[in-house]
Design an enzyme around this catalytic site. Sequence first.
Site, PDB file in Angstrom:
ATOM      1  N   MET A   1      98.113 -12.264  47.499  1.00  0.00           N
ATOM      2  CA  MET A   1      98.471 -13.406  46.655  1.00  0.00           C
ATOM      3  C   MET A   1      98.363 -14.710  47.440  1.00  0.00           C
ATOM      4  O   MET A   1      97.873 -15.720  46.931  1.00  0.00           O
ATOM      5  CB  MET A   1      99.888 -13.243  46.096  1.00  0.00           C
ATOM      6  CG  MET A   1     100.185 -14.230  44.975  1.00  0.00           C
ATOM      7  SD  MET A   1     101.932 -14.337  44.537  1.00  0.00           S
ATOM      8  CE  MET A   1     102.144 -12.942  43.471  1.00  0.00           C
TER       9      MET A   1
ATOM     10  N   TRP B   1      94.793 -15.532  47.894  1.00  0.00           N
ATOM     11  CA  TRP B   1      94.246 -15.954  46.605  1.00  0.00           C
ATOM     12  C   TRP B   1      94.551 -17.427  46.336  1.00  0.00           C
ATOM     13  O   TRP B   1      93.722 -18.164  45.819  1.00  0.00           O
ATOM     14  CB  TRP B   1      94.806 -15.084  45.471  1.00  0.00           C
ATOM     15  CG  TRP B   1      94.528 -15.665  44.122  1.00  0.00           C
ATOM     16  CD1 TRP B   1      93.325 -15.681  43.465  1.00  0.00           C
ATOM     17  CD2 TRP B   1      95.452 -16.351  43.263  1.00  0.00           C
ATOM     18  NE1 TRP B   1      93.449 -16.319  42.269  1.00  0.00           N
ATOM     19  CE2 TRP B   1      94.750 -16.744  42.110  1.00  0.00           C
ATOM     20  CE3 TRP B   1      96.809 -16.656  43.364  1.00  0.00           C
ATOM     21  CZ2 TRP B   1      95.358 -17.431  41.059  1.00  0.00           C
ATOM     22  CZ3 TRP B   1      97.409 -17.345  42.319  1.00  0.00           C
ATOM     23  CH2 TRP B   1      96.681 -17.725  41.189  1.00  0.00           C
ATOM     24  N   HIS B   2      95.741 -17.884  46.739  1.00  0.00           N
ATOM     25  CA  HIS B   2      96.070 -19.295  46.528  1.00  0.00           C
ATOM     26  C   HIS B   2      95.152 -20.202  47.330  1.00  0.00           C
ATOM     27  O   HIS B   2      94.895 -21.334  46.933  1.00  0.00           O
ATOM     28  CB  HIS B   2      97.525 -19.574  46.918  1.00  0.00           C
ATOM     29  CG  HIS B   2      98.503 -19.254  45.830  1.00  0.00           C
ATOM     30  ND1 HIS B   2      98.496 -19.893  44.621  1.00  0.00           N
ATOM     31  CD2 HIS B   2      99.497 -18.351  45.761  1.00  0.00           C
ATOM     32  CE1 HIS B   2      99.464 -19.398  43.851  1.00  0.00           C
ATOM     33  NE2 HIS B   2     100.082 -18.452  44.517  1.00  0.00           N
ATOM     34  N   GLY B   3      94.675 -19.722  48.459  1.00  0.00           N
ATOM     35  CA  GLY B   3      93.777 -20.541  49.262  1.00  0.00           C
ATOM     36  C   GLY B   3      93.828 -20.103  50.709  1.00  0.00           C
ATOM     37  O   GLY B   3      94.819 -19.532  51.149  1.00  0.00           O
TER      38      GLY B   3
END
Lengths: 421, 410
Positions: free
Chosen positions: B331, B334-336
């Site tokens: 996660m 995924w955010h960056g």
Amino acid sequence: MKKKITMALGPLVLAVLLLLALFFSPIDWLKAPSQKELKKSAPSMSINVIKGNTYKNSAAASSDYLPFLGSSELSRINAFHPTVMARKYHRGYEPFLLGAPGTQSLSHFFMLHSMKDELKGKQIVFIISPQWFVKNGVSDQMFSVYYSPLQTYQWLLSLEGKEIGEDEQFVAERLLSFSSITSDTRLSQMLGKIEEQQKLSKLELKNCRRQYNLLAHEDLIFSRIAIQHKESRIKKAINELPEDYSLGKLETLAYKIGEQKTTNNDFGIANNFYSQRIAPLKDKLENSQTSYDYLESPEFSDFQLVLNELAENNVDALFVIPPVNQRWSDYTGLSREMLDDFSEKITKQLHSQGFNQVADYTHLRGEDYFMEDTIHIGWRGWLLLDQDLQTFLKDKKEPKDKIKIDNHYFLSEEWQKERQF
Amino acid sequence: MSQWLSAFPFLTPYEKPFYFVILGILLLPSIFASLKGKRLGGYQAFLTLFFLWMSFGGPHRQQGFALIAYVVWQLLIAASYVRYRQTANRGSWFYLSIFLSLLPMILIKVLPLYTETQPLLYFLGYSYLTFKSVQVIMEIRDGLIKELRLRDYIQFLIFFPTISSGPIDRFRRFTAELHQPPSSEKYVELLGKGIHYIIIGCLYKFIIGYVLGSQLLPIIQDKAVNQGFLFLGSLGYMYTYSFYLFFDFAGYSLFAVGVSYLLGHETPINFNKPFISANIKEFWNRWHMSLSFWFRDYVYMRLMFTLIKKKVFKSRIVASNVGYFALFLIMGVWHGLTWYYIVYGLFHASLICLTDAWIRFKKKHKEKIPSNMATKGLSIFLTFHAVCFSLLIFSGYFDTLLKLFFTYNI
């Protein structure tokens, strides 16, 4: 069923009516700031003062304030800081500090543009930091912190009826490289047109005006809150100064205070700055700046926008180029030669266009207690600036005759990257 | 025509209140039909294309092309895999399909590290579309999706109310609704709720979120960073940012759900009073719910199943903890690809593992640990602060602080 639909739509109708009522209600209870509030805001460097118009424009309109545009050095309040000196020796002006750590030429351009009517024909001080002139210029992160939608829409509105010039195209192109701009679809659409030298349509200008009015109201509300009191620090500093102005006494005092305040290191850096910011990383910083280069940067063109704005509004400016603490730069490996070249390059940009009031302190880098820490002017530095400033204020130039702006060259990538000057 | 085109108000979804004016007008025919219990399939398709053009045309047309390419790519993968799956079920083909489905997202995230510019593949909402695409591949593998009507799949992917930031819907739920529109009774209820959600969303995003994020946050950051109130300012920034993020994102999610309702789609809700959670597990059942449920169903549960089936770890507790770290690490990534998103993920994984340990401890010593209003209040207080601190990490505030202190100005 019908009742259910009415129940569903009722709140919507009510919400729209309330919103319309809010939009058209008079907001007269917001008045211009009082003299007292204005004086408090002058040394505050608060972000809402910088990004807004309410305070700084009122100050620029009155003859009691002298705008100082710069960045982090403005926050180094000691006995010789311009605000302290001006108050102690009743200089007839109060420095209005416009800048904060991270503001660079592009923010200064918008600040100047937003108060151009108030500033016409007046004098300002502009402190240039060599550290702004890095490879990519102002960072996206820092730009977004100081980005002022209010001043940007005001700039867009000022283009009404004008032919779009090279400088305006450059502004649009620069703005479109920042994420806080591109996330606003309509704004980037309009800037895209200006970049391609097209005028904004009537509808777009109408939208801009509406947006501007809204933001101006917000500025009236939000610029009031949380303005920083620096009064106690300033008062304390004032008390350190002798009652009567005597350059000799002040020079001795500046030396003495500098000596007292820099006892925990060999760099001549103020004790608390050294223990908080340098000591934790000291070994890592050794030779960490050998590859720093301030000679190729879009900042040179951003700075040209500032010059252009000053010329257009007949503003007489004293430019200050602060040095980098030599003992420190020798430690970090920051090249003195490169800094000398920077001073030459920026001076060429200034002189060749007729801006001759330049206080270039680059070569005073080795003077003891000239700097308060690594790159910020300190006790003796502020004192020297105070003398140069008095000379500048006394013989106000009529710059209009001498200034010759060359946007075509100084806004070009060629100049940004020029290393032969 | 060209003049009209240049005046066209291109906007990303829900960017300005004006978006709703256009939406309100164009939605009317669809609303009238739905009130009669019908779905105007063709008209809704037109709406989708119109609003996608509004968000991905004009100044964003580059993203529009990227979106089309993305959809074609995902169609090819899903169509090939569903055909393959009808005859065979080898793991390698499944993993390859998942990898190919993730590929655009991986490239969009990794390329900028080398080029410093946004890759041509980028479009707003790509990561949310990736959740939908990957989900479909996984359910094909499970045999839950046996046939894939491409028209349904396209509509699922590019459903415009949720295209930019979710909530992440489920394919089977969405298509069932597509073919069986809500009854007129049911739709009146949806209409009422939808309008209510949009109004609350406006309050959340355009008023509260805007004041917190655009007006107060910069002032508080200035206090903390430049004016010498480092501790108090940072604390203020933490609370303000947490509420800003909630109101901004919950407001956006209310728009997406509300507009879905008006179109006769019951898109799942995304937020349910997250700040009253008594522990971090409850928080994730209340915050960005469609995302955490996605991770629960498609990452955590599957990983746990594999780990336990293959007996990788002897203890279920270890397996579960490993699962949490995997989930939150993914996660975070995924955010960056920045350090603070990853730390944010690891922080949450640690909190959840600690919470689990505490719950086990509590079960063993039931009689000794009090449970009353005061302890409940305390756990809400602690959870709230743990969450706010994690969001402070998430905000990148520490990154700004470090840069300001140790790179700028020295």
